[in-house]
Write a protein that holds these residues in place. Structure first.
Motif, PDB file in Angstrom:
ATOM      1  N   VAL A 296       0.832  -1.204   0.000  1.00  0.00           N
ATOM      2  CA  VAL A 296       0.000   0.000   0.000  1.00  0.00           C
ATOM      3  C   VAL A 296       0.872   1.262   0.000  1.00  0.00           C
ATOM      4  CG1 VAL A 296      -1.739   1.291   1.295  1.00  0.00           C
ATOM      5  CG2 VAL A 296      -1.870  -1.204   1.170  1.00  0.00           C
ATOM      6  N   CYS A 297       1.871   1.248   0.865  1.00  0.00           N
ATOM      7  CA  CYS A 297       2.710   2.437   1.037  1.00  0.00           C
ATOM      8  C   CYS A 297       3.481   2.756  -0.239  1.00  0.00           C
ATOM      9  CB  CYS A 297       3.676   2.216   2.202  1.00  0.00           C
ATOM     10  SG  CYS A 297       4.553   3.701   2.740  1.00  0.00           S
ATOM     11  N   GLY A 298       3.951   1.729  -0.938  1.00  0.00           N
ATOM     12  CA  GLY A 298       4.729   1.950  -2.150  1.00  0.00           C
ATOM     13  C   GLY A 298       3.932   2.540  -3.290  1.00  0.00           C
ATOM     14  N   ASN A 299       2.604   2.445  -3.218  1.00  0.00           N
ATOM     15  CA  ASN A 299       1.752   2.993  -4.275  1.00  0.00           C
ATOM     16  C   ASN A 299       1.375   4.448  -4.035  1.00  0.00           C
ATOM     17  OD1 ASN A 299       1.600   0.795  -6.048  1.00  0.00           O
ATOM     18  ND2 ASN A 299       0.115  -0.218  -4.735  1.00  0.00           N
ATOM     19  N   ARG A 300       1.761   4.977  -2.871  1.00  0.00           N
ATOM     20  CA  ARG A 300       1.530   6.411  -2.640  1.00  0.00           C
ATOM     21  C   ARG A 300       2.426   7.218  -3.582  1.00  0.00           C
ATOM     22  NH1 ARG A 300       3.061   8.693   1.813  1.00  0.00           N
ATOM     23  NH2 ARG A 300       4.544   7.090   2.466  1.00  0.00           N
ATOM     24  N   THR A 301       2.029   8.432  -3.869  1.00  0.00           N
ATOM     25  CA  THR A 301       2.798   9.261  -4.796  1.00  0.00           C
ATOM     26  C   THR A 301       3.323  10.511  -4.106  1.00  0.00           C
ATOM     27  OG1 THR A 301       0.807  10.430  -5.535  1.00  0.00           O
ATOM     28  CG2 THR A 301       1.489   8.482  -6.786  1.00  0.00           C
ATOM     29  N   GLU A 302       4.437  10.995  -4.626  1.00  0.00           N
ATOM     30  CA  GLU A 302       5.005  12.258  -4.176  1.00  0.00           C
ATOM     31  C   GLU A 302       5.389  13.067  -5.410  1.00  0.00           C
ATOM     32  OE1 GLU A 302       8.294  11.745  -1.559  1.00  0.00           O
ATOM     33  OE2 GLU A 302       7.051  11.276   0.175  1.00  0.00           O
ATOM     34  N   LEU A 303       5.348  14.368  -5.271  1.00  0.00           N
ATOM     35  CA  LEU A 303       5.666  15.252  -6.385  1.00  0.00           C
ATOM     36  C   LEU A 303       7.171  15.355  -6.555  1.00  0.00           C
ATOM     37  CD1 LEU A 303       4.653  17.294  -8.526  1.00  0.00           C
ATOM     38  CD2 LEU A 303       4.877  19.056  -6.768  1.00  0.00           C
ATOM     39  N   CYS A 304       7.640  15.096  -7.770  1.00  0.00           N
ATOM     40  CA  CYS A 304       9.051  15.309  -8.098  1.00  0.00           C
ATOM     41  C   CYS A 304       9.213  16.786  -8.435  1.00  0.00           C
ATOM     42  CB  CYS A 304       9.484  14.436  -9.271  1.00  0.00           C
ATOM     43  SG  CYS A 304      11.166  14.795  -9.848  1.00  0.00           S
ATOM     44  N   HIS A 305      10.039  17.481  -7.667  1.00  0.00           N
ATOM     45  CA  HIS A 305      10.177  18.925  -7.872  1.00  0.00           C
ATOM     46  C   HIS A 305      11.044  19.262  -9.072  1.00  0.00           C
ATOM     47  CE1 HIS A 305       8.073  19.784  -4.169  1.00  0.00           C
ATOM     48  NE2 HIS A 305       8.819  18.884  -3.557  1.00  0.00           N
ATOM     49  N   LEU A 306      11.674  18.261  -9.663  1.00  0.00           N
ATOM     50  CA  LEU A 306      12.500  18.513 -10.849  1.00  0.00           C
ATOM     51  C   LEU A 306      11.660  18.512 -12.120  1.00  0.00           C
ATOM     52  CD1 LEU A 306      15.609  16.318  -9.983  1.00  0.00           C
ATOM     53  CD2 LEU A 306      15.366  18.802  -9.751  1.00  0.00           C
ATOM     54  N   CYS A 307      10.807  17.489 -12.263  1.00  0.00           N
ATOM     55  CA  CYS A 307      10.014  17.385 -13.497  1.00  0.00           C
ATOM     56  C   CYS A 307       8.531  17.681 -13.273  1.00  0.00           C
ATOM     57  CB  CYS A 307      10.182  15.996 -14.111  1.00  0.00           C
ATOM     58  SG  CYS A 307       9.492  14.661 -13.091  1.00  0.00           S
ATOM     59  N   ASN A 308       8.157  17.971 -12.023  1.00  0.00           N
ATOM     60  CA  ASN A 308       6.774  18.355 -11.704  1.00  0.00           C
ATOM     61  C   ASN A 308       5.775  17.234 -11.971  1.00  0.00           C
ATOM     62  OD1 ASN A 308       5.353  20.416 -10.491  1.00  0.00           O
ATOM     63  ND2 ASN A 308       4.533  21.158 -12.423  1.00  0.00           N
ATOM     64  N   ARG A 309       6.224  15.978 -11.847  1.00  0.00           N
ATOM     65  CA  ARG A 309       5.331  14.817 -12.001  1.00  0.00           C
ATOM     66  C   ARG A 309       5.142  14.155 -10.651  1.00  0.00           C
ATOM     67  NH1 ARG A 309       7.868  10.686 -15.752  1.00  0.00           N
ATOM     68  NH2 ARG A 309       6.000   9.565 -15.171  1.00  0.00           N
ATOM     69  N   TYR A 310       3.994  13.475 -10.495  1.00  0.00           N
ATOM     70  CA  TYR A 310       3.763  12.674  -9.292  1.00  0.00           C
ATOM     71  C   TYR A 310       4.286  11.258  -9.547  1.00  0.00           C
ATOM     72  CZ  TYR A 310       1.105  16.257  -6.952  1.00  0.00           C
ATOM     73  OH  TYR A 310       0.737  17.420  -6.327  1.00  0.00           O
ATOM     74  N   ILE A 311       5.181  10.797  -8.667  1.00  0.00           N
ATOM     75  CA  ILE A 311       5.857   9.521  -8.835  1.00  0.00           C
ATOM     76  C   ILE A 311       5.495   8.600  -7.675  1.00  0.00           C
ATOM     77  CG2 ILE A 311       8.109   8.397  -9.131  1.00  0.00           C
ATOM     78  CD1 ILE A 311       7.361  10.400 -11.331  1.00  0.00           C
ATOM     79  N   ARG A 312       5.198   7.321  -7.984  1.00  0.00           N
ATOM     80  CA  ARG A 312       4.939   6.351  -6.924  1.00  0.00           C
ATOM     81  C   ARG A 312       6.214   6.130  -6.120  1.00  0.00           C
ATOM     82  NH1 ARG A 312       1.822   1.148  -8.997  1.00  0.00           N
ATOM     83  NH2 ARG A 312       3.575   1.071 -10.435  1.00  0.00           N
ATOM     84  N   LEU A 313       6.056   5.950  -4.809  1.00  0.00           N
ATOM     85  CA  LEU A 313       7.221   5.813  -3.937  1.00  0.00           C
ATOM     86  C   LEU A 313       8.077   4.610  -4.313  1.00  0.00           C
ATOM     87  CD1 LEU A 313       5.806   6.731  -0.405  1.00  0.00           C
ATOM     88  CD2 LEU A 313       6.990   8.167  -2.063  1.00  0.00           C
ATOM     89  N   ARG A 314       7.443   3.513  -4.782  1.00  0.00           N
ATOM     90  CA  ARG A 314       8.217   2.327  -5.145  1.00  0.00           C
ATOM     91  C   ARG A 314       9.078   2.572  -6.386  1.00  0.00           C
ATOM     92  NH1 ARG A 314       6.031  -1.951  -4.689  1.00  0.00           N
ATOM     93  NH2 ARG A 314       4.013  -1.472  -3.776  1.00  0.00           N
ATOM     94  N   GLU A 315       8.762   3.627  -7.140  1.00  0.00           N
ATOM     95  CA  GLU A 315       9.525   3.953  -8.343  1.00  0.00           C
ATOM     96  C   GLU A 315      10.411   5.184  -8.151  1.00  0.00           C
ATOM     97  OE1 GLU A 315       6.421   4.539 -11.120  1.00  0.00           O
ATOM     98  OE2 GLU A 315       5.835   2.418 -11.198  1.00  0.00           O
TER      99      GLU A 315
END
Length: 203
Positions: A108-127
């Motif tokens: 569950v936790c790995g599927n959460r997303t965070e904003l990459c401040h370099l490319c302005n995309r939301y990335i899943r934590l596992r990636e």
């Protein structure tokens, strides 16, 4: 003068130690009477402490975390590496939890997303780690354009909303409503008041 070991020592048949040949008989009598070999580790231990040696060294013990019984020698390894109740931390949020719950939590936790401040995309934590190594820092046009479209639509929607009435208009409507309610109350009172008067005259 140095002498060969065959000439100076003999192997005790009870404890397998090399004993000076001149003392072998005396040693064997003492050794066989007072010592015995541990069946688990093979060490020679005093007969009177043989049971204590087994209990303190080899007797199965229960893990204090999961209550599984095992040999004492592997208890430390079990607690550190194999116990399902040992506390581990999530790779993504570093939250401490029992190892038995780790896989479900990380799914569950790995599927959460965070904003990459370099490319302005939301990335899943596992990636996240793979993304950070490949990220070029260039924002994606599709993300930016879609956000701009949504922002423009929200602005247009805001323009289409009716403006709130001016304060004077609000108070005028409130005043008219108060007058209307008061008039209705007076009308109802006038209908009931004569009836009470007629009733009192009859009596």
């Amino acid at each position: 003068m140095a002498m060969t070991s065959d000439e100076t020592t003999k192997i005790c048949s009870h404890c397998d130690r090399a004993i000076p040949s001149s003392n072998i008989d005396l040693h064997f009598a003492h050794c066989s009477r007072n010592l015995e070999r541990c069946k688990v580790c093979g060490d020679m231990v005093p007969r009177k402490y043989a049971e204590e040696h087994f209990l303190n060294t080899h007797a199965p013990v229960a893990c204090s975390q999961c209550s599984e019984t095992m040999e004492r020698e592997i208890l430390a390894i079990h607690k550190g590496e194999n116990c399902p109740q040992r506390i581990v931390t999530c790779d993504f949020c570093e939250f401490p939890l029992p190892a038995v719950d780790l896989a479900e939590h990380q799914e569950v936790c790995g599927n959460r997303t965070e904003l990459c401040h370099l490319c302005n995309r939301y990335i899943r934590l596992r990636e996240r780690y793979n993304h950070e190594s490949r990220c070029t820092g260039v924002p994606e046009n599709t993300v930016g354009s879609s956000r701009n479209v949504r922002a423009a639509e929200s602005d247009q929607g805001a323009h289409r909303r009716p403006a709130p009435p001016p304060p004077n208009e609000f108070y005028r409507k409130r005043f008219l409503l108060t007058i209307a309610i008061t008039g209705i109350a007076v009308l109802l009172g006038s209908l009931f008041f004569p009836r009470k008067t007629e009733t009192s005259q009859v009596h």
